[in-house]
Write a protein that holds these residues in place. Structure first.
Motif, PDB file in Angstrom:
ATOM      1  N   GLY A  39      47.215 101.816  93.333  1.00 27.47           N
ATOM      2  CA  GLY A  39      47.790 103.110  92.992  1.00 27.47           C
ATOM      3  C   GLY A  39      48.535 103.724  94.163  1.00 27.47           C
ATOM      4  O   GLY A  39      48.151 103.549  95.324  1.00 27.47           O
ATOM      5  N   PHE A  40      49.591 104.454  93.860  1.00 25.65           N
ATOM      6  CA  PHE A  40      50.397 105.161  94.859  1.00 25.65           C
ATOM      7  C   PHE A  40      50.510 106.621  94.444  1.00 25.65           C
ATOM      8  O   PHE A  40      50.711 106.916  93.263  1.00 25.65           O
ATOM      9  CB  PHE A  40      51.803 104.561  94.964  1.00 25.65           C
ATOM     10  N   VAL A  41      50.401 107.524  95.399  1.00 27.59           N
ATOM     11  CA  VAL A  41      50.528 108.954  95.137  1.00 27.59           C
ATOM     12  C   VAL A  41      51.731 109.474  95.916  1.00 27.59           C
ATOM     13  O   VAL A  41      51.811 109.287  97.135  1.00 27.59           O
ATOM     14  CB  VAL A  41      49.261 109.724  95.551  1.00 27.59           C
ATOM     15  N   TYR A  42      52.662 110.135  95.220  1.00 29.84           N
ATOM     16  CA  TYR A  42      53.900 110.594  95.838  1.00 29.84           C
ATOM     17  C   TYR A  42      53.963 112.123  95.855  1.00 29.84           C
ATOM     18  O   TYR A  42      53.686 112.770  94.848  1.00 29.84           O
ATOM     19  CB  TYR A  42      55.113 110.060  95.083  1.00 29.84           C
ATOM     20  N   VAL A  43      54.384 112.659  96.973  1.00 28.84           N
ATOM     21  CA  VAL A  43      54.353 114.107  97.168  1.00 28.84           C
ATOM     22  C   VAL A  43      55.529 114.830  96.507  1.00 28.84           C
ATOM     23  O   VAL A  43      55.474 116.040  96.296  1.00 28.84           O
ATOM     24  CB  VAL A  43      54.285 114.433  98.676  1.00 28.84           C
ATOM     25  N   VAL A  78      53.038 115.174  93.376  1.00 34.62           N
ATOM     26  CA  VAL A  78      51.656 115.635  93.488  1.00 34.62           C
ATOM     27  C   VAL A  78      51.535 116.543  94.716  1.00 34.62           C
ATOM     28  O   VAL A  78      51.725 116.098  95.849  1.00 34.62           O
ATOM     29  CB  VAL A  78      50.684 114.455  93.614  1.00 34.62           C
ATOM     30  N   ALA A  79      51.214 117.793  94.487  1.00 32.54           N
ATOM     31  CA  ALA A  79      51.100 118.746  95.590  1.00 32.54           C
ATOM     32  C   ALA A  79      49.919 118.391  96.485  1.00 32.54           C
ATOM     33  O   ALA A  79      48.897 117.888  96.033  1.00 32.54           O
ATOM     34  CB  ALA A  79      50.927 120.165  95.040  1.00 32.54           C
ATOM     35  N   GLU A  80      50.079 118.667  97.772  1.00 32.80           N
ATOM     36  CA  GLU A  80      48.993 118.446  98.716  1.00 32.80           C
ATOM     37  C   GLU A  80      47.870 119.447  98.434  1.00 32.80           C
ATOM     38  O   GLU A  80      48.136 120.594  98.085  1.00 32.80           O
ATOM     39  CB  GLU A  80      49.507 118.596 100.146  1.00 32.80           C
ATOM     40  N   GLY A  81      46.630 119.011  98.581  1.00 34.08           N
ATOM     41  CA  GLY A  81      45.502 119.905  98.330  1.00 34.08           C
ATOM     42  C   GLY A  81      44.693 119.482  97.123  1.00 34.08           C
ATOM     43  O   GLY A  81      44.423 118.294  96.906  1.00 34.08           O
ATOM     44  N   ALA A  82      44.295 120.450  96.312  1.00 39.16           N
ATOM     45  CA  ALA A  82      43.405 120.183  95.178  1.00 39.16           C
ATOM     46  C   ALA A  82      44.022 119.217  94.175  1.00 39.16           C
ATOM     47  O   ALA A  82      43.328 118.342  93.626  1.00 39.16           O
ATOM     48  CB  ALA A  82      43.039 121.495  94.485  1.00 39.16           C
ATOM     49  N   VAL A  87      44.221 113.708  91.554  1.00 44.49           N
ATOM     50  CA  VAL A  87      44.999 112.506  91.218  1.00 44.49           C
ATOM     51  C   VAL A  87      44.411 111.276  91.895  1.00 44.49           C
ATOM     52  O   VAL A  87      44.284 110.208  91.268  1.00 44.49           O
ATOM     53  CB  VAL A  87      46.473 112.706  91.618  1.00 44.49           C
ATOM     54  N   ILE A  88      44.047 111.394  93.154  1.00 42.88           N
ATOM     55  CA  ILE A  88      43.461 110.252  93.871  1.00 42.88           C
ATOM     56  C   ILE A  88      42.156 109.819  93.204  1.00 42.88           C
ATOM     57  O   ILE A  88      41.892 108.628  93.014  1.00 42.88           O
ATOM     58  CB  ILE A  88      43.241 110.606  95.357  1.00 42.88           C
ATOM     59  N   ARG A  89      41.353 110.798  92.815  1.00 42.62           N
ATOM     60  CA  ARG A  89      40.089 110.488  92.155  1.00 42.62           C
ATOM     61  C   ARG A  89      40.336 109.808  90.807  1.00 42.62           C
ATOM     62  O   ARG A  89      39.647 108.839  90.449  1.00 42.62           O
ATOM     63  CB  ARG A  89      39.280 111.771  91.962  1.00 42.62           C
ATOM     64  N   TYR A 106      47.712 114.685 102.354  1.00 45.40           N
ATOM     65  CA  TYR A 106      46.786 113.923 101.520  1.00 45.40           C
ATOM     66  C   TYR A 106      45.591 113.400 102.318  1.00 45.40           C
ATOM     67  O   TYR A 106      44.671 112.807 101.738  1.00 45.40           O
ATOM     68  CB  TYR A 106      47.501 112.713 100.902  1.00 45.40           C
ATOM     69  N   MET A 107      45.594 113.567 103.623  1.00 46.18           N
ATOM     70  CA  MET A 107      44.559 112.965 104.459  1.00 46.18           C
ATOM     71  C   MET A 107      43.158 113.427 104.058  1.00 46.18           C
ATOM     72  O   MET A 107      42.275 112.602 103.784  1.00 46.18           O
ATOM     73  CB  MET A 107      44.811 113.274 105.935  1.00 46.18           C
ATOM     74  N   GLU A 108      42.927 114.720 104.039  1.00 41.38           N
ATOM     75  CA  GLU A 108      41.591 115.225 103.730  1.00 41.38           C
ATOM     76  C   GLU A 108      41.170 114.906 102.293  1.00 41.38           C
ATOM     77  O   GLU A 108      40.030 114.479 102.060  1.00 41.38           O
ATOM     78  CB  GLU A 108      41.505 116.729 104.004  1.00 41.38           C
ATOM     79  N   PRO A 109      42.038 115.097 101.278  1.00 43.18           N
ATOM     80  CA  PRO A 109      41.648 114.690  99.925  1.00 43.18           C
ATOM     81  C   PRO A 109      41.305 113.202  99.828  1.00 43.18           C
ATOM     82  O   PRO A 109      40.376 112.827  99.109  1.00 43.18           O
ATOM     83  CB  PRO A 109      42.881 115.040  99.085  1.00 43.18           C
ATOM     84  N   THR A 110      42.051 112.367 100.557  1.00 43.34           N
ATOM     85  CA  THR A 110      41.771 110.929 100.547  1.00 43.34           C
ATOM     86  C   THR A 110      40.380 110.641 101.102  1.00 43.34           C
ATOM     87  O   THR A 110      39.600 109.876 100.521  1.00 43.34           O
ATOM     88  CB  THR A 110      42.834 110.181 101.365  1.00 43.34           C
ATOM     89  N   LEU A 111      40.054 111.258 102.226  1.00 46.44           N
ATOM     90  CA  LEU A 111      38.742 111.061 102.838  1.00 46.44           C
ATOM     91  C   LEU A 111      37.618 111.522 101.912  1.00 46.44           C
ATOM     92  O   LEU A 111      36.563 110.879 101.813  1.00 46.44           O
ATOM     93  CB  LEU A 111      38.672 111.807 104.169  1.00 46.44           C
TER      94      LEU A 111
END
Length: 369
Positions: A39-43, A78-82, A87-89, A106-111
């Motif tokens: 999967g890829f997530v684009y901002v 996909v907006a950064e944050g919530a 989406v990552i989940r 996306y760093m913190e949501p990814t972690l």
């Protein structure tokens, strides 16, 4: 059962040559391995050029190289944050075992998601925090910025360049400073005016900022945002511009001087192969010209061959380790408040570059405003 059938068939054929194995049994084969879902997530939306376009090209490269061994998908804008965490989940819950999240926010949501899915591998692109199942990667964009600055310094007639910037994070400051140092290496009196947007993708604001810079005597402009609006503005005003992320000559055929492009396909394919063969490990990759992750080229028609040759020669110097944009050779390098930031005869290490929070002499503006 399959082995017994085949064994009897081989034995019977070898001894009598009259035994006929049923067509159903003969057609049996071991089940094929399911493709690796990625999967890829684009901002931002996927557009014809820009940051997200380069990652979309990388996704396509993974498909082209690995074929049926992978199945890729992406979610755009996909907006950064919530929103990013959601989406990552979702991608992890859908069975994606490798997820690329190419945006700093996306760093913190990814972690956070990675903690709940330890069997999924995550690639935090432009992030800097790792985990057992989260690797980080980034490119030395500043190397390409320095080279673009050389082209701008050679081509400007006013000695003033503009810079449309997103957020005052170290990556953006590195680019502004390297561009200015490159420009002043061939045009010592050159100045760079910065406009901060506090947005990565807002085409109307990007265009307005470029127009304002042109009105302030800038005849060439660079940018660190996500659309092609600055290039279009330069084309409209008959000015010059440095393309970023992608080659943008289609948008600005007369305005483009050179393009600083990001090449992610090789890295993404390598990481997907590592998951497939079981060798994937977390880590931190920071590649540049030498590694093929940053490339300068795609010169516009206005750029003389001598300038092109000079830029490409300096690109080779960077690849060979002969040139480091943040090395003080002939004199101290100072920030735009007069403080020495690189002493003569020294160069910045990676840790110092990654924490950059100043603007170099020649830049008009302040870090963050």
């Amino acid at each position: 059962m399959y082995k017994n059938l085949v064994g009897r068939a081989v034995l019977a054929w070898a001894t009598t040559c009259f035994f006929s194995l049923s067509s159903t049994a003969f057609a049996q084969s071991p089940p094929s391995q399911a493709p690796l879902k990625i999967g890829f997530v684009y901002v931002t939306p996927v557009t014809d050029a820009g940051w997200v376009r380069q990652h979309e090209e990388a996704r396509k490269a993974v498909d082209a190289v690995l074929g049926a061994r992978v199945k890729t998908t992406y979610v755009e804008n996909v907006a950064e944050g919530a929103d990013a965490e959601r989406v990552i989940r979702d991608l992890a819950q859908q069975g994606n075992k490798l997820i690329f999240t190419p945006s700093f926010g996306y760093m913190e949501p990814t972690l956070k998601v990675a903690k709940d899915f330890p069997d999924v591998k995550f690639e935090s692109v432009t992030g800097y925090k790792t985990a057992p199942n989260v690797a980080t990667s980034n490119a030395r964009y500043y190397e390409g910025r320095y080279l673009a600055g050389i082209a701008a310094g050679r081509m400007t007639k006013t000695g003033v360049a503009g810079y449309v910037a997103g957020f005052p994070i170290p990556e953006v400051l590195q680019g502004i400073n390297a561009f200015t140092l490159g420009m002043r290496s061939v045009n010592p009196a050159a100045k760079v005016k910065v406009v901060w947007l506090n947005e990565w993708f807002d085409p109307p604001k990007e265009r307005d900022a470029a127009m304002a810079l042109f009105n302030q005597n800038a005849d060439v402009v660079a940018f660190h945002t996500g659309s092609t609006a600055v290039m279009a503005a330069a084309q409209e005003r008959g000015k010059m511009a440095i393309a970023y992320h992608s080659d943008m000559r289609r948008i600005a055929p007369d305005a483009q001087l050179v393009a600083v492009t990001h090449q992610w396909g090789g890295y993404y394919t390598q990481r997907a192969k590592a998951v497939l063969d079981g060798t994937w490990k977390s880590g931190n990759v920071w590649g540049g010209v030498k590694e093929g992750m940053i490339r300068v080229g795609d010169f516009g028609t206005k750029v003389p061959k001598a300038v092109q040759d000079e830029v490409l020669a300096r690109q080779n110097d960077i690849a060979a380790g002969k040139l480091q944009p943040f090395r003080a050779v002939a004199a101290d390098v100072r920030d735009n408040e007069g403080h020495v930031v690189i002493a003569k005869g020294t160069q910045l290490g990676d840790e110092q570059i990654l924490k950059m929070n100043w603007l170099v002499e020649g830049v008009q503006g302040r870090a963050g405003r």
